[in-house]
Design a protein around this motif. Sequence first.
Motif, PDB file in Angstrom:
ATOM      1  N   LYS A 233       0.817  -1.220   0.109  1.00 16.14           N
ATOM      2  CA  LYS A 233      -0.250   0.116  -0.043  1.00 16.14           C
ATOM      3  C   LYS A 233       0.956   1.238   0.027  1.00 16.14           C
ATOM      4  N   LEU A 234       0.631   2.108  -1.146  1.00 14.29           N
ATOM      5  CA  LEU A 234       1.587   3.242  -1.337  1.00 14.29           C
ATOM      6  C   LEU A 234       0.525   4.607  -0.611  1.00 14.29           C
ATOM      7  N   GLU A 235       1.138   5.249   0.256  1.00 13.01           N
ATOM      8  CA  GLU A 235       0.247   6.334   0.882  1.00 13.01           C
ATOM      9  C   GLU A 235       1.182   7.641   1.080  1.00 13.01           C
ATOM     10  N   ASN A 236       0.711   8.718   0.934  1.00  9.44           N
ATOM     11  CA  ASN A 236       1.461   9.803   1.140  1.00  9.44           C
ATOM     12  C   ASN A 236       2.095  10.029   2.645  1.00  9.44           C
ATOM     13  N   TRP A 237       3.352  10.373   2.599  1.00 10.20           N
ATOM     14  CA  TRP A 237       3.912  10.395   3.906  1.00 10.20           C
ATOM     15  C   TRP A 237       3.224  11.458   4.882  1.00 10.20           C
ATOM     16  N   GLN A 238       3.133  10.979   6.233  1.00 10.97           N
ATOM     17  CA  GLN A 238       2.255  11.843   7.077  1.00 10.97           C
ATOM     18  C   GLN A 238       3.446  11.972   8.100  1.00 10.97           C
ATOM     19  N   GLN A 239       3.718  13.415   8.515  1.00 12.14           N
ATOM     20  CA  GLN A 239       4.606  13.623   9.592  1.00 12.14           C
ATOM     21  C   GLN A 239       4.295  13.130  10.827  1.00 12.14           C
ATOM     22  N   ASP A 240       3.089  12.970  11.403  1.00 15.59           N
ATOM     23  CA  ASP A 240       2.694  12.902  12.613  1.00 15.59           C
ATOM     24  C   ASP A 240       2.415  11.346  12.814  1.00 15.59           C
ATOM     25  N   LYS A 241       2.572  10.377  11.584  1.00 13.90           N
ATOM     26  CA  LYS A 241       2.159   9.072  11.878  1.00 13.90           C
ATOM     27  C   LYS A 241       3.320   8.339  12.146  1.00 13.90           C
ATOM     28  N   GLN A 242       3.398   7.317  13.006  1.00 13.53           N
ATOM     29  CA  GLN A 242       4.306   6.456  13.333  1.00 13.53           C
ATOM     30  C   GLN A 242       4.262   5.191  12.394  1.00 13.53           C
ATOM     31  N   TYR A 243       5.502   5.138  11.859  1.00 14.22           N
ATOM     32  CA  TYR A 243       5.556   3.924  10.723  1.00 14.22           C
ATOM     33  C   TYR A 243       6.370   2.736  11.430  1.00 14.22           C
ATOM     34  N   ASP A 244       6.216   1.595  10.974  1.00 10.70           N
ATOM     35  CA  ASP A 244       6.839   0.541  11.623  1.00 10.70           C
ATOM     36  C   ASP A 244       8.595   0.586  11.319  1.00 10.70           C
ATOM     37  N   ARG A 245       9.532   0.585  11.983  1.00  7.03           N
ATOM     38  CA  ARG A 245      10.745   0.839  11.654  1.00  7.03           C
ATOM     39  C   ARG A 245      11.611  -0.456  11.554  1.00  7.03           C
ATOM     40  N   LEU A 246      10.924  -1.517  12.394  1.00 14.25           N
ATOM     41  CA  LEU A 246      11.556  -2.591  12.538  1.00 14.25           C
ATOM     42  C   LEU A 246      11.056  -3.758  11.780  1.00 14.25           C
ATOM     43  N   GLY A 247       9.877  -3.916  11.517  1.00 11.48           N
ATOM     44  CA  GLY A 247       9.183  -5.008  10.752  1.00 11.48           C
ATOM     45  C   GLY A 247       8.668  -5.799  11.710  1.00 11.48           C
ATOM     46  N   LEU A 248       8.499  -5.948  12.876  1.00 10.45           N
ATOM     47  CA  LEU A 248       8.025  -6.871  13.744  1.00 10.45           C
ATOM     48  C   LEU A 248       6.540  -6.966  13.739  1.00 10.45           C
ATOM     49  N   ASP A 249       5.752  -5.751  13.533  1.00 15.19           N
ATOM     50  CA  ASP A 249       4.313  -5.559  13.483  1.00 15.19           C
ATOM     51  C   ASP A 249       3.936  -6.099  12.154  1.00 15.19           C
ATOM     52  N   GLU A 250       3.467  -7.314  11.696  1.00 12.34           N
ATOM     53  CA  GLU A 250       2.951  -7.770  10.340  1.00 12.34           C
ATOM     54  C   GLU A 250       1.435  -7.400  10.252  1.00 12.34           C
TER      55      GLU A 250
END
Length: 313
Positions: A233-250
């Motif tokens: 899923k491609l989505e516009n970058w949201q500054q205030d959104k926390q993105y998964d940086r490790l990849g543990l949350d599938e």
Amino acid sequence: MAKKVKVSDLADKFHMEVLTGEAGLSRPITVADLYRPGLEMAGYFNYHPRERVQMLGKTEITFLEMLTSGVRRNRAEQLCAPEETPCIVVTRGLEVPTELIDEATKRDLPILRSQVSTTIFASRLTGFLENRLAPSTTIHGVLVDVYGIGMLITGSSGIGKSETALELVKRGHRLIADDAVEIRQTADHVLSGNAPELIRHLLEIRGVGIINVMTLFGAGAIRNVKKISVVVKLENWQQDKQYDRLGLDEEMTRIIDTDIPLVTIPVRPGRNLAVIVEVAAMNYRLKGMGYNAALQFTNKLTEQLSEDYEDSD
């Protein structure tokens, strides 16, 4: 929605001879399962699955021929009576008993005859019906084959799905569908995607127009059907959104009745989406082989912290 299948579709697809019931060729077929009425030939109709295509092979026809004419007519009458029975298929080019022809003719029940052996024909017919009767839907997105992994790229209009697919094709991967992806779910909950006939092999690039991928890049750059393994899923970058940086949350998403892994990629200037999609495909393959980089990193970090804690004591 699943496509409707009629008896006439079987006759045309497998080049079968129509012996009776031409007026009944429009009867619908609603289930992919076939049935060989063995016990029914012996007179036991209590649990007869009438809604299935009835298949008579050498065993059933030979048994019918052993019965007296009166008993044979009784069996034929019961076999042909249910209105929900779509048709009877006779394999191996066998001769059909006169009593069965008569009863089927009375009820406009199609009897189709194939020259193919029973086992082989049953396999082909089951595969055809499972494909045509499978639950299906159409999703706005792009389907590409990346390192053998079917990647369904979704996202809002204009976010860069087609441009990402074009870059992937240039890097040696294959396009299955652009803009609209027809998805079918098989009985074992496997999703397969393909392009509608009208837009097959075509890719729309804003500012350039519609291009034919097979003409430009060759036959090796396209594929007609592919199993879908991952949704990107491609989505516009949201500054205030926390993105998964490790990849543990599938994350998982559901298409029809099947849950499938979801990878969310934030889009911002300077990010090479094609490379990220490639890495997502390779990472999915590694996980399937039992290697999870994020999990190994977490385990090593935990061990290191435990050792540091013990040393401090």
